[in-house]
Design a protein around this motif. Structure first.
Motif, PDB file in Angstrom:
ATOM      1  N   SER A   1       0.803  -1.166  -0.123  1.00  0.00           N
ATOM      2  CA  SER A   1       0.018   0.112   0.038  1.00  0.00           C
ATOM      3  C   SER A   1       0.784   1.261   0.114  1.00  0.00           C
TER       4      SER A   1
ATOM      5  N   LYS B   1      -9.227   3.178   8.570  1.00  0.00           N
ATOM      6  CA  LYS B   1     -10.068   2.234   7.663  1.00  0.00           C
ATOM      7  C   LYS B   1      -9.489   1.454   6.484  1.00  0.00           C
ATOM      8  N   SER B   2      -8.010   1.648   6.297  1.00  0.00           N
ATOM      9  CA  SER B   2      -7.202   1.138   5.052  1.00  0.00           C
ATOM     10  C   SER B   2      -7.230  -0.308   5.257  1.00  0.00           C
ATOM     11  N   THR B   3      -7.145  -1.105   4.178  1.00  0.00           N
ATOM     12  CA  THR B   3      -6.802  -2.330   4.231  1.00  0.00           C
ATOM     13  C   THR B   3      -5.623  -2.671   4.944  1.00  0.00           C
TER      14      THR B   3
ATOM     15  N   ILE C   1      -0.351   3.678  11.098  1.00  0.00           N
ATOM     16  CA  ILE C   1      -1.432   3.492   9.937  1.00  0.00           C
ATOM     17  C   ILE C   1      -2.865   3.756  10.439  1.00  0.00           C
TER      18      ILE C   1
ATOM     19  N   TYR D   1      -3.039   7.366  10.561  1.00  0.00           N
ATOM     20  CA  TYR D   1      -3.095   7.877   9.275  1.00  0.00           C
ATOM     21  C   TYR D   1      -4.349   7.429   8.493  1.00  0.00           C
ATOM     22  N   ASP D   2      -4.705   6.182   8.611  1.00  0.00           N
ATOM     23  CA  ASP D   2      -5.836   5.726   7.838  1.00  0.00           C
ATOM     24  C   ASP D   2      -6.440   4.693   8.427  1.00  0.00           C
TER      25      ASP D   2
ATOM     26  N   GLU E   1      -6.598  -2.677   8.699  1.00  0.00           N
ATOM     27  CA  GLU E   1      -7.265  -4.062   8.843  1.00  0.00           C
ATOM     28  C   GLU E   1      -6.555  -5.089   8.987  1.00  0.00           C
TER      29      GLU E   1
ATOM     30  N   GLY F   1      -0.476   3.911   0.916  1.00  0.00           N
ATOM     31  CA  GLY F   1      -0.870   4.488   2.253  1.00  0.00           C
ATOM     32  C   GLY F   1      -0.015   4.263   3.331  1.00  0.00           C
TER      33      GLY F   1
ATOM     34  N   SER G   1       2.061   6.858   5.429  1.00  0.00           N
ATOM     35  CA  SER G   1       1.933   7.001   6.712  1.00  0.00           C
ATOM     36  C   SER G   1       3.435   7.178   7.476  1.00  0.00           C
TER      37      SER G   1
END
Length: 182
Positions: free
Chosen positions: A138, A157-159, A151, A154-155, A162, A140, A144
């Motif tokens: 990623s 709900k990102s994969t 993470i 930063y995000d 998760e 993302g 991060s």
């Protein structure tokens, strides 16, 4: 993050390896320093570079368990064999408590045949050691790091976030299962 303490590395860490070379019992330096500091914590994680150097040897000597991140690439698969042999040698010679908690596939590119093939090879070769959680590649996640944020900040709900939550659940469940066996 509440309940989390972090000691970041600095550029002085690069000098440490040079300083350790001439010390007696140099592989146990981190263990001597870390033991009294680790007392109040449930878990202490030491992130090591992907190199079998004196700093990594110190981390393996200090550890009770090792979680091995590996990318789903051919060269990483070869390096994994070397790392496992080194971990076994450390367990035999320096740290009889050391055990492999598992192998975590990271930066996985599921959209490539190469990535899927390496993941399949890892699962066939190490069926009981590969975590079910796989951390996807990623941008993302890289962003991060550049933003100096986890993470989860930063995000969240990102994969990737998760997948790391899934890994945390696996680790907690594995430790709970091991504790109930005693």
């Amino acid at each position: 993050m509440p309940g989390v303490s972090i000691i970041p590395a600095t550029d002085q860490l690069a000098n440490l390896e040079t300083q350790l070379v001439s010390r007696l019992n140099r592989e146990r330096t981190l263990r001597r320093v870390l033991r009294p500091l680790a007392e109040p914590f449930s878990f202490v994680l030491v992130d090591c570079p992907p190199a079998l150097n004196l700093l990594t040897m110190n981390a393996l000597t200090a550890a009770d368990e090792v979680l091995i991140p590996v990318t789903s690439e051919f060269l990483a698969l070869q390096a994994l064999q070397d790392f496992l042999a080194t971990a076994e040698e450390v367990r035999r010679e320096l740290n009889e408590r050391l055990k492999i908690t598992g192998i975590l596939v990271t930066q996985h590119q599921a959209n490539t045949g190469h990535g899927r093939g390496i993941l399949d090879a890892l699962r066939q070769t190490f069926p009981d050691q590969i975590f079910q959680s796989v951390i996807p590649y990623s941008v993302g996640a890289k962003d991060s790091v550049a933003a100096a944020q986890s993470i989860f900040s930063y995000d969240p709900k990102s994969t990737v976030a998760e997948a790391y939550r899934g890994l945390a659940h696996e680790l907690i469940n594995n430790h709970a299962a091991q504790a109930s066996q005693f």
